[in-house]
Structures are given as structure tokens and as C-alpha cells.
Enzyme design. Structure first.
Site, short mmCIF file in Angstrom:
data_model
loop_
_atom_site.label_atom_id
_atom_site.label_comp_id
_atom_site.label_asym_id
_atom_site.label_seq_id
_atom_site.Cartn_x
_atom_site.Cartn_y
_atom_site.Cartn_z
N TYR A 1 0.87 -1.19 0.00
CA TYR A 1 0.00 0.00 0.00
C TYR A 1 0.90 1.23 0.00
O TYR A 1 1.84 1.31 0.81
CB TYR A 1 -0.89 -0.01 1.24
N ASP B 1 9.42 2.89 -0.73
CA ASP B 1 8.40 3.53 0.10
C ASP B 1 8.67 3.18 1.56
O ASP B 1 8.30 2.10 2.02
CB ASP B 1 7.00 3.07 -0.34
N LYS C 1 4.79 9.41 8.65
CA LYS C 1 4.60 8.87 10.00
C LYS C 1 5.63 9.41 11.01
O LYS C 1 5.52 10.53 11.48
CB LYS C 1 4.61 7.33 9.94
P1 KE4 Z 1 -0.71 8.30 4.59
O1 KE4 Z 1 -1.28 9.02 3.36
O2 KE4 Z 1 -1.75 7.45 5.28
O3 KE4 Z 1 0.03 9.26 5.53
O4 KE4 Z 1 0.43 7.32 4.07
C1 KE4 Z 1 0.12 6.40 3.05
C2 KE4 Z 1 1.10 5.24 3.11
C3 KE4 Z 1 2.12 5.17 2.18
N1 KE4 Z 1 3.02 4.17 2.19
C4 KE4 Z 1 2.97 3.20 3.15
C5 KE4 Z 1 4.00 2.11 3.14
C6 KE4 Z 1 1.96 3.23 4.14
O5 KE4 Z 1 1.91 2.25 5.08
C7 KE4 Z 1 1.01 4.27 4.13
C8 KE4 Z 1 -0.12 4.36 5.15
N2 KE4 Z 1 -0.18 3.30 6.09
C9 KE4 Z 1 -1.51 2.96 6.59
C10 KE4 Z 1 -1.40 1.82 7.60
N3 KE4 Z 1 -0.67 0.71 7.14
C11 KE4 Z 1 -2.21 4.15 7.13
C12 KE4 Z 1 -3.35 3.85 8.07
C13 KE4 Z 1 -4.63 4.40 7.52
O6 KE4 Z 1 -4.84 4.35 6.28
O7 KE4 Z 1 -5.42 4.88 8.36
#
Ligand code: KE4
Length: 424
Positions: free
Chosen positions: A144, A239, A267
Site C-alpha cells: 500500500y 516507500d 509517520k
Molecule cells: P498516509 O497518506 O496514510 O500518511 O500514508 C500512506 C502510506 C504510504 N506508504 C505506506 C507504506 C503506508 O503504510 C502508508 C499508510 N499506512 C496505513 C497503515 N498501514 C495508514 C493507516 C490508515 O490508512 O489509516
């Protein structure tokens, strides 16, 4: 039975917020229960609005590696807020955090701050497409990279958790430029290069997958992707939104010795405030406006409060002993697996650094298919039983559980005791 405050709030939330949450995975749909509303967090613990004190292994999905309300971070944010919350003009803190990030990642000459991991990956892909003049991107099934259109084909995290087809609202043309291969399958990736290499702008990969549960890169996988990119002229985007500053201070790329062309972060670098970032060699980053023509912008990018939280967080992390935390987490997860197996259930726990995922299977879990073939229904029962014992795990078999530097041996022992008590 009297209605809990969480239930009242969730009912109100569902009237004005889609699904009652501002991010789908928080709704706990896949584990068959309603979310608990949180009132506060301190260290490794969170307190619900109903006064339930829980050991937190979600940690805001990764940012809180120092635990909640870490004094240095809280003080930095409060102090910055007293000087104003946003200027729309450069401030010193942006330079300080950028320097700290670039110093931590040798493959990075320059970095641009954004407001989320999604913005970071979306911008990195646009830059890769501009730098190569190519259109296609190869991603891996179950990974993701945020919710930007190009990445929603066979995505992990909430897309996998909710079994969403992954591309409603995304034009067919966009999805056609997104190529897929199973994680850890270098042969399948190689086939994609043979078929599309001359139009492949980038490969984007989580160097340690954290959105199909925790899945580790197998020997040769990441180095193989680096070689394929070198041979074809595609850019390698790592990523590291989850793994950056978590797997170790210099991220997974430092641990595994891989030099990407671009890195995306999020994060932890915001210490819990909204920050994402993308960076890489100056030859690429100098193409980003205003030094170049690849447009990327953001009203709140480099926000002084978020920068203050990030600076304070990295300053502390730089002094932390990542190896010591990893060995404590490994001992904890080994014991957790043994306790669960004593209940007669098949268990495989994948663990690296301060991350782990409990999979209910007796087979190795090395890609998204393996995760889907594990007993995700049993995971839901496990999640609910542990939550009743005041242990808050990631509410999905397709997510990771996180540990902070503030998790004590007493926390681990209480978690193990909870695992001994539950019935599966
Ligand atoms: P955000 O747009 O949620 O800040 O980041 C996206 C993203 C990009 N790349 C990786 C590897 C990520 O894990 C994420 C977001 N992680 C999820 C949980 N695994 C966010 C939690 C959520 O969507 O509420």
C-alpha cells in the site's frame, strides 16, 4: 447493558463522517467490532473515553515510535504553537528537519516535505515519470502506497482489509499504467521489465511490507529490483513511510544496503503530526518546482508545528538503541507464538525490528496470497479477545502491530498474560 461513550460517539460520528471514521481501517470492520474512541495516550498506553487503559500496539499506525506524549515532542509543539501555527513562508525548522532527514539517508541529497505519505508517493511517481519520460509503474500485490489513483490496484492496508476492488473512481487508463507482481517474486518482476521495460518509469516497493501484515523481503529480492532498474533506466522508489526511522534510524535501505533513486517517508518524521516527504539524488529532486518544472505544492507543507515535532522526535531517536529494542520484541513475539500454539492453533509471527504480525497459519507468510490463506476470521476473534484484556493490536490481519521505545517488560508480560487467558 448501559451504552458506552464510545458507542454514543460512534453513532454520532456515523451521521456526519463516512463510516464514522476519517480513515477506513480505524472502523475495525474486518475484525467484527466497533472502534473505541481514544481520550488520551501516554507512553505505551492509551485511555479510551470510557476509561479503559490499554497497551497500544497500533501507535497511530507507526508515528509514535517514542510512545504517546513524549515530553520533548509535546514541549516542542507547544512552544512552536506559541509562535504561530503556520506562515505560508519558509521557516528555520524546515531546514533543520530536511537536514536531519538527508543526513540519515545517504541516498538522499535533497528532500521535499509534504503532508502525508500519500502525497509523498504520488509526488515521487510524478517525478519519476518526468525524469524518465515514461508512464508505467510496477507495484507489488498487497503493498500500500497511499490512496493516490495509480496505487489502488491490488493495494494492501485498508483496501485489502475491506476487500475493496481497489479501483472504483480510478480511470481505466490509470490502472493500465499500473503493473503488478507478487511480493518477493523477482521472476514475475523480471517478466514485467521484459514486457514493459522501455515504458517503465519506476518500481515502487515497501522494502519491508507492512500493509499485508508484516512480510519480509527475501534474500536477493530488493537487490534484484535495483539491478532490473539499473538495466532498464526505471527509477527505484523505496516507500519507507512505515520503515523509515523504524527498522533502524536510516530505514530499511540502510539495513539492507539498497540505494534507491527516490525514497518516500511519513509517520515517524512528523512525530504524530501530518508530515510526509520524498527525496533522492539532486539530479532528480532539482526537477521539482520551483527549481525545475515538475509541479508539487502544499499550503501546509513544512508546517512549523509538524517540523518541530519531527525535529524533536528524530533528535531523540538518534540516541536510541534500535538493536536492543529489536531483541526485546523478538523475545516477546517468540513467547507469544508459543503461548498461542499451546491453545492448539497454527501460528506464524513475522517480526522485524519493532514490528510484528500474528498470522494464524502454520505455513511461512511471504506474500499476499499466503496472508489471504491464513485464518483471518480467527485473527478477528484474537483481536477482540485481546482488546477485552486491554491489549490494542492493529485491527486487521493485513496490518502490522508496532512497539515503541516506551513499551516496558511489564507491558510485554501483561500482553503475554492476556494471551494466556483468552480463549480462541
Ligand atoms: P498516509 O497518506 O496514510 O500518511 O500514508 C500512506 C502510506 C504510504 N506508504 C505506506 C507504506 C503506508 O503504510 C502508508 C499508510 N499506512 C496505513 C497503515 N498501514 C495508514 C493507516 C490508515 O490508512 O489509516
Amino acid at each position: 447493558m448501559n451504552t458506552s461513550r464510545s458507542d454514543v460517539l460512534f453513532a454520532e460520528a456515523r451521521k456526519v463522517i463516512p463510516g464514522g471514521v476519517n480513515s477506513p481501517v480505524r472502523a475495525c470492520l474486518s475484525v467484527g467490532c466497533d472502534p473505541l474512541f481514544i481520550a488520551s495516550g501516554h507512553g505505551s498506553h492509551i485511555l479510551t473515553v470510557d476509561g479503559q487503559d490499554m497497551i497500544d500496539y497500533v501507535l497511530s499506525w507507526g508515528p509514535m515510535l517514542l510512545g504517546h506524549s513524549y515530553p520533548d515532542v509535546t514541549h516542542a509543539v507547544v512552544e512552536a504553537a506559541g509562535r504561530g501555527t503556520s506562515y505560508g513562508a519558509p521557516c528555520e525548522a524546515e531546514v533543520e528537519l530536511a537536514q536531519a532527514v538527508v543526513d540519515a539517508f545517504p541516498a538522499m541529497d535533497m528532500v521535499r516535505m509534504v503532508n502525508s505519505g500519500t502525497e509523498a508517493t504520488m509526488s515521487a511517481l510524478r517525478l519519476a515519470r518526468a525524469a524518465t519520460g515514461r508512464n508505467k509503474v510496477l507495484k507489488f500485490i498487497g503493498c500500500y502506497h497511499g490512496h493516490a489513483d495509480p496505487f489502488l490496484a491490488s493495494a494492501g492496508s485498508g483496501v485489502a482489509t475491506l476487500s475493496i476492488p481497489g479501483t472504483p473512481g480510478v480511470p481505466e487508463a490509470t490502472v493500465q499504467d499500473t503493473l503488478l507482481a507478487p511480493y518477493n517474486d523477482l521472476a514475475a518482476a523480471t517478466d514485467m521489465f521484459h514486457l514493459h521495460g522501455d515504458d517503465l518509469a519506476a518500481v515502487i516497493v515497501e522494502p519491508v511490507a507492512g500493509n499485508m501484515g508484516l512480510v519480509l523481503p527475501e534474500e536477493g529480492f530488493l537487490k534484484g529490483l535495483r539491478s532490473l532498474c539499473d538495466a532498464s533506466g526505471a527509477l527505484l522508489i523505496l516507500d519507507e513511510v512505515i520503515t523509515g526511522f523504524r527498522v533502524e534510524y536510516g530505514g530499511a535501505q540502510t539495513r539492507f544496503g539498497i540505494a534507491p533513486d527516490l525514497t518516500t517517508l511519513g509517520k515517524i518524521i512528523g512525530g504524530g503530526l501530518p508530515v510526509g516527504a520524498f527525496g533522492g539524488k539532486a539530479e532528480y529532486m532539482s526537477q521539482i518546482a520551483p527549481s525545475g518544472n515538475v509541479y508539487q505544492a502544499g499550503t501546509l507543507s513544512g508546517n512549523p508545528l509538524a517540523m518541530a515535532a519531527g525535529i524533536a522526535t528524530l533528535r531523540v531517536l538518534k540516541r536510541c538503541d534500535y538493536a536492543e529494542l529489536e531483541s526485546r520484541v523478538r523475545r516477546f513475539t517468540d513467547e507469544l507464538a508459543a503461548i498461542l500454539r499451546e491453545k492448539g492453533v497454527p501460528v506464524t509471527i513475522n517480526q522485524l525490528a519493532s514490528m510484528f504480525t500474528v498470522f494464524f497459519t502454520d505455513k511461512p507468510v511471504r506474500n499476499f496470497e499466503d496472508v489471504k490463506n491464513s485464518d483471518t476470521e480467527l485473527f478477528g476473534r484474537f483481536f477482540k479477545a485481546m482488546r477485552e484484556q486491554n491489549i490494542f493490536l492493529g485491527p486487521s490481519a493485513f496490518e502490522v502491530s508496532m512497539v515503541s521505545f516506551m513499551h516496558s517488560d511489564a507491558d510485554f508480560e501483561a500482553t503475554l498474560e492476556a494471551a494466556r487467558k483468552i480463549r480462541l
